[in-house]
Design a protein around this motif. Structure first.
Motif, PDB file in Angstrom:
ATOM      1  N   ARG A   1      -0.527   4.521   0.340  1.00 50.83           N
ATOM      2  CA  ARG A   1      -0.944   5.695   0.597  1.00 50.83           C
ATOM      3  C   ARG A   1      -0.410   6.048   2.336  1.00 50.83           C
ATOM      4  O   ARG A   1       0.119   5.000   2.896  1.00 50.83           O
ATOM      5  CB  ARG A   1      -2.492   5.651   0.856  1.00 50.83           C
TER       6      ARG A   1
ATOM      7  N   ASP B   1     -10.787   4.559   8.921  1.00 51.79           N
ATOM      8  CA  ASP B   1     -10.534   3.345   8.097  1.00 51.79           C
ATOM      9  C   ASP B   1     -11.074   2.090   8.902  1.00 51.79           C
ATOM     10  O   ASP B   1     -11.758   1.309   7.925  1.00 51.79           O
ATOM     11  CB  ASP B   1      -9.036   2.973   8.039  1.00 51.79           C
TER      12      ASP B   1
ATOM     13  N   TYR C   1      -1.329   8.105   6.047  1.00 49.25           N
ATOM     14  CA  TYR C   1      -2.227   8.933   6.991  1.00 49.25           C
ATOM     15  C   TYR C   1      -1.704  10.199   7.262  1.00 49.25           C
ATOM     16  O   TYR C   1      -0.437  10.448   6.967  1.00 49.25           O
ATOM     17  CB  TYR C   1      -2.389   7.946   8.357  1.00 49.25           C
ATOM     18  N   ARG C   2      -2.753  11.194   7.581  1.00 46.85           N
ATOM     19  CA  ARG C   2      -2.168  12.596   7.727  1.00 46.85           C
ATOM     20  C   ARG C   2      -1.262  12.657   9.201  1.00 46.85           C
ATOM     21  O   ARG C   2      -1.366  11.687  10.141  1.00 46.85           O
ATOM     22  CB  ARG C   2      -3.384  13.346   8.130  1.00 46.85           C
TER      23      ARG C   2
ATOM     24  N   VAL D   1       0.772  -1.248   0.062  1.00 46.15           N
ATOM     25  CA  VAL D   1      -0.196   0.117   0.105  1.00 46.15           C
ATOM     26  C   VAL D   1       0.910   1.242   0.112  1.00 46.15           C
ATOM     27  O   VAL D   1       1.712   1.431   0.909  1.00 46.15           O
ATOM     28  CB  VAL D   1      -0.752   0.075   1.116  1.00 46.15           C
TER      29      VAL D   1
ATOM     30  N   ASN E   1       3.864   2.675   7.030  1.00 42.52           N
ATOM     31  CA  ASN E   1       4.304   3.587   6.246  1.00 42.52           C
ATOM     32  C   ASN E   1       4.375   5.136   6.840  1.00 42.52           C
ATOM     33  O   ASN E   1       5.267   5.847   6.478  1.00 42.52           O
ATOM     34  CB  ASN E   1       3.536   3.682   5.055  1.00 42.52           C
ATOM     35  N   THR E   2       3.403   5.477   7.506  1.00 40.95           N
ATOM     36  CA  THR E   2       3.293   6.756   8.166  1.00 40.95           C
ATOM     37  C   THR E   2       4.193   7.058   9.045  1.00 40.95           C
ATOM     38  O   THR E   2       4.865   8.098   9.068  1.00 40.95           O
ATOM     39  CB  THR E   2       1.781   7.135   8.625  1.00 40.95           C
TER      40      THR E   2
ATOM     41  N   ASP F   1      -7.416   9.012  11.381  1.00 45.44           N
ATOM     42  CA  ASP F   1      -7.599   8.298  10.277  1.00 45.44           C
ATOM     43  C   ASP F   1      -7.696   6.668  10.290  1.00 45.44           C
ATOM     44  O   ASP F   1      -8.362   6.017   9.571  1.00 45.44           O
ATOM     45  CB  ASP F   1      -6.566   8.624   9.150  1.00 45.44           C
TER      46      ASP F   1
ATOM     47  N   VAL G   1      -0.223   0.832   6.223  1.00 44.29           N
ATOM     48  CA  VAL G   1      -0.487   2.496   6.085  1.00 44.29           C
ATOM     49  C   VAL G   1      -0.080   3.014   7.394  1.00 44.29           C
ATOM     50  O   VAL G   1       1.017   4.129   7.373  1.00 44.29           O
ATOM     51  CB  VAL G   1      -1.575   2.978   5.818  1.00 44.29           C
TER      52      VAL G   1
END
Length: 777
Positions: A660, A688, A662-663, A658, A704-705, A684, A701
């Motif tokens: 994308r 989700d 998160y903020r 993935v 990743n964030t 977020d 995600v």
């Protein structure tokens, strides 16, 4: 390698005037216990040089006499043709007038002087010795204590330097005439092999029942033990550095019984396979992983379970875990046992949870009485306990997660000198270290200091480990946490004390291993570390300078209701972060998984604890953030071993590519001590979850964030080098993504390889910190 004397090119021609000269060579490094003296003997006699060689507490000393060309050739071949396990750290040589030696000899070892020689780790059985053991025509056929100068026990049996038989636990066994002949024959690979033995004169096996009654001896004992394993019995096997508890890994009832008796509910068991072919039937094995399995260190290697095929190993070996900890036989005893069984076995440490591994058969009979059905023991004493090492592959490099057999106690070289010093390490995954000059010796894994037995093991290591090199510490380094058992032990030493902040030690360890100088920024992410402000750190960005460190960024803190209890219960970390996120209450959150884990009364009590700050320390820990998210995603609410929730959150990522994020709020332009706010990301995640996004995608995600949050700090600061350390960087997905993203930004990234990123590396950092304090004094 350094040379103290002039280079060979600058030496006068020793042939001038027809004069023979004498060359004295002093070697330091891993040059004892590797067949170095026999190698020197053969090389000198091959070149028709006269003189002698011996061991000393400093290493190996050689004197050879001859003409110039042959002395030059001797020096050249000495390094080029050295034994495969030898490592020369320094070579000093000088020329003198000859004394007219006759012949060449191996002289008795010296005992006086400072002890600077290196002790080798225990080395897996070489192919030649395996051939001997499996050859019916060989006198060592099926003999489980076969070894030579290229393999066998070292660190587990040595009592003092220099490395000679009288200073090992093999001093109890007098060699028979045949073994003595091998030991004295320069052409034999057992020439001066200190643990040399055979069935006539060496150690032997016995099989005991639970009361210590001998049921069988020698090879019959091993066959009876193998038969018991086949029947589903639990057998405690005394090996190289301690006991294993062994059961058939394909027998579900036996594995479940072992878990119950060992009080180890879900933590993965290590496995031993009879062959690499058998491993491939259960696991995907990449080339570097294969090399590690077959290496002389013979560690446990974390391998991915195969998704196809018919698995024989039962899931109870590693519940919910897509990885298996796998090793191959590394002693003749294991080779014989596994060739008899021809099936994978659980080979877990012979202890109860939170206790050190047993090394003595009488001790095992007491401590493991309620665990093992039978005891396969031998009469070669083990001088110090050594667990199996654990490694995994990250970014196509070996990363040691538990440093013990095969690795300890080889030194870590330093770029600057440290005073004679002792470091007592951390509370979890404890290892200690000694430092002197430009070397740090990190001990074998001691373990979590959660029991009286573990604390006694630490005390024993502190008392004995420095003696190996005759080191008399002038300073003791410890963790900043006042309540660690290691800290309290350091306080009783009576020596000057250096208290080192936990995450600073992490980064210094990474710097030392990678030979890095300050300044550098370090990212230290783990579960727990006592901060300089009295809170629990664990999501730290430290700028390390020549004079110390500055905390330049950290994760937004939240409270942990219950303190240490919250470390074992991710659901409490989740409530702590939700309380911080919501501004002080749990209104409208009752449907979330962690809230459903508590009764209404429990929730009110926890809410009161959080509101009043009672037994609810503030933490910036990324490890606890992992715990909280794992509970929010209904993955894990109560952990049965350290790091379980974070591990399972990582496992959920598998198969979810993935891109994308998160903020999150990037660092403020003018901020010097940046706080990274996880609250937009948490919002977020909750969104989700409500949308029905899969757990695996949310987990991906989230990882990743976190990486992008770290990259944003480094980018904001303009740093060009980053060191990664702390237990969170055992997470393969997190670590590899972090390295790739930082490299994408043009940043050089350094991480651990031979020293664990977890608290097993803390002692190294403490030694470096003590040296920095000394240097600045």
């Amino acid at each position: 390698m350094t040379q103290k004397s002039d280079t060979l090119a600058d030496q006068p021609d020793t042939q001038a005037g027809g004069k023979t000269q004498r060359l004295r060579i002093t070697l330091r490094g891993a040059v004892q216990g590797v067949g170095f003296r026999p190698f020197v003997y053969r090389l000198a006699t091959d070149l028709r040089l006269m003189g002698w060689v011996n061991n000393s507490p400093r290493g190996v000393t050689i004197e050879v006499e001859g003409d110039g060309p042959r002395l030059r050739e001797f020096l050249d071949r000495l390094e080029r043709e050295k034994p495969p396990r030898a490592s020369i750290q320094s070579l000093e040589h000088s020329y003198f007038d000859p004394v007219r030696y006759v012949g060449f000899e191996i002289r008795p070892s010296e005992n006086d002087g400072a002890r600077t020689a290196l002790i080798l780790p225990d080395i897996a059985t070489c192919s030649d010795c395996i051939d001997d053991v499996l050859d019916p025509a060989n006198r060592r056929y099926m003999y489980p204590f076969t070894n030579c100068t290229n393999c066998g026990p070292r660190f587990s049996i040595i009592e003092a330097l220099p490395y000679d038989r009288p200073r090992t636990t093999m001093r109890h066994f007098a060699m028979c005439p045949e073994c003595r002949a091998e030991y004295d024959d320069p052409r034999d690979r057992r020439f001066h092999a200190q643990p040399n033995a055979c069935p006539t004169c060496g150690p032997h096996l016995q099989l005991w029942n639970g009361t210590g009654v001998v049921g069988a001896t020698h090879h019959e004992a091993l066959l009876a033990a193998a038969a018991a394993v086949t029947r589903g019995k639990i057998v405690a096997v005394k090996g190289l550095g301690g006991f294993h508890l062994i059961v058939d890994a394909c027998n579900r009832d036996a594995v479940v019984r072992l878990r119950k008796r060992k009080a180890r509910e879900e933590k993965p068991f290590a496995l031993m396979f009879p062959s690499l072919t058998a491993v491939r039937a259960e696991c995907d094995v990449q080339p570097l992983e294969e090399r590690l399995l077959l290496a002389p260190e013979a560690p446990i290697v974390l391998l991915r379970r195969r998704a196809d095929g018919d698995a024989r190993v039962v899931v109870e070996v590693a519940p919910g875990n897509p990885w298996l900890g796998v090793m191959l036989p590394y002693t003749p005893l294991h080779h014989i046992l596994m060739s008899t069984l021809q099936c994978p076995v659980v080979a877990t440490s012979g202890n109860l949870s939170d206790e050190p591994i047993c090394i003595d058969e009488r001790e095992a009979l007491t401590r493991l009485l309620d665990v093992a059905d039978l005891f396969l023991v031998h009469n070669r004493p083990i001088h110090r306990h050594i667990d199996d090492s654990i490694v995994r592959v990250i970014m196509e490099r070996e990363q040691v997660l538990r440093r013990a057999r095969g690795y300890a106690p080889l030194p870590i070289p330093l770029s600057t000198e440290v005073p004679p010093s002792l470091a007592v390490g951390a509370h979890l995954k404890n290892a200690i270290a000694t430092g002197m000059g430009r070397e740090v010796f990190v001990s074998q894994h001691i373990g979590d200091l959660e029991s009286a037995e573990a604390v006694r093991a630490l005390q024993d290591a502190v008392a004995t480990f420095p003696r190996i090199h005759d080191l008399h510490p002038q300073v003791v380094a410890c963790d900043l946490h006042p309540d660690y058992a290691s800290t309290r032990l350091a306080e009783k030493s009576g020596l000057p004390l250096v208290r080192v902040q936990h995450h600073y030690a992490h980064i210094l360890a990474c710097m030392a291993e990678n030979e890095l100088e300050a300044p550098i920024v370090g990212i230290a992410w783990d579960g727990t570390g006592f901060g300089t402000d009295g809170t629990v750190w664990g999501g730290e960005f430290l700028h390390v300078s020549d004079s110390g460190f500055t905390r330049v960024a950290h994760m937004r803190p939240f409270r942990l209701p219950g303190g240490d209890v919250a470390v074992r219960e991710p659901r409490r970390a989740a409530l702590g972060i939700l309380y911080e996120f919501s501004g002080g209450d749990f209104q409208g959150m009752s449907s979330l998984p962690p809230l459903q884990q508590f009764s209404e009364t429990e929730k009110r009590n926890i809410e009161r604890m959080l509101k009043q700050g009672i037994n609810s320390p503030l933490t910036s820990s990324v490890g606890r953030l992992f715990d909280a998210v794992a509970s929010l995603l209904d993955i894990r609410h109560v952990s049965h071993f350290e790091g379980q929730a974070a591990m399972e959150l990582e496992f959920a990522v598998w198969g979810h590519d993935v891109g994308r994020l998160y903020r999150f709020e990037p660092p403020a332009a003018a901020a010097e001590d940046m706080t990274l706010d996880w609250s937009p990301m948490l919002q977020d995640i909750l969104t989700d979850r409500e949308r029905g996004i899969s757990t695996g995608e949310i987990a991906a995600v989230f990882h990743n964030t976190l990486v992008e949050m770290a990259v944003s700090v480094v980018r904001h600061r303009g740093d060009d080098r980053v060191a990664l350390s702390g237990g969170c960087f055992q997470n393969r997905y997190l670590t590899e993504r972090m390295i790739v993203r930082l490299r994408d930004e043009g940043i050089r990234v350094y991480w651990h390889q031979r020293i664990p990123p977890n608290d097993g590396g803390i002692a190294l950092g403490q030694i470096v910190a003590a040296g920095r304090r000394h240097e600045g004094a």
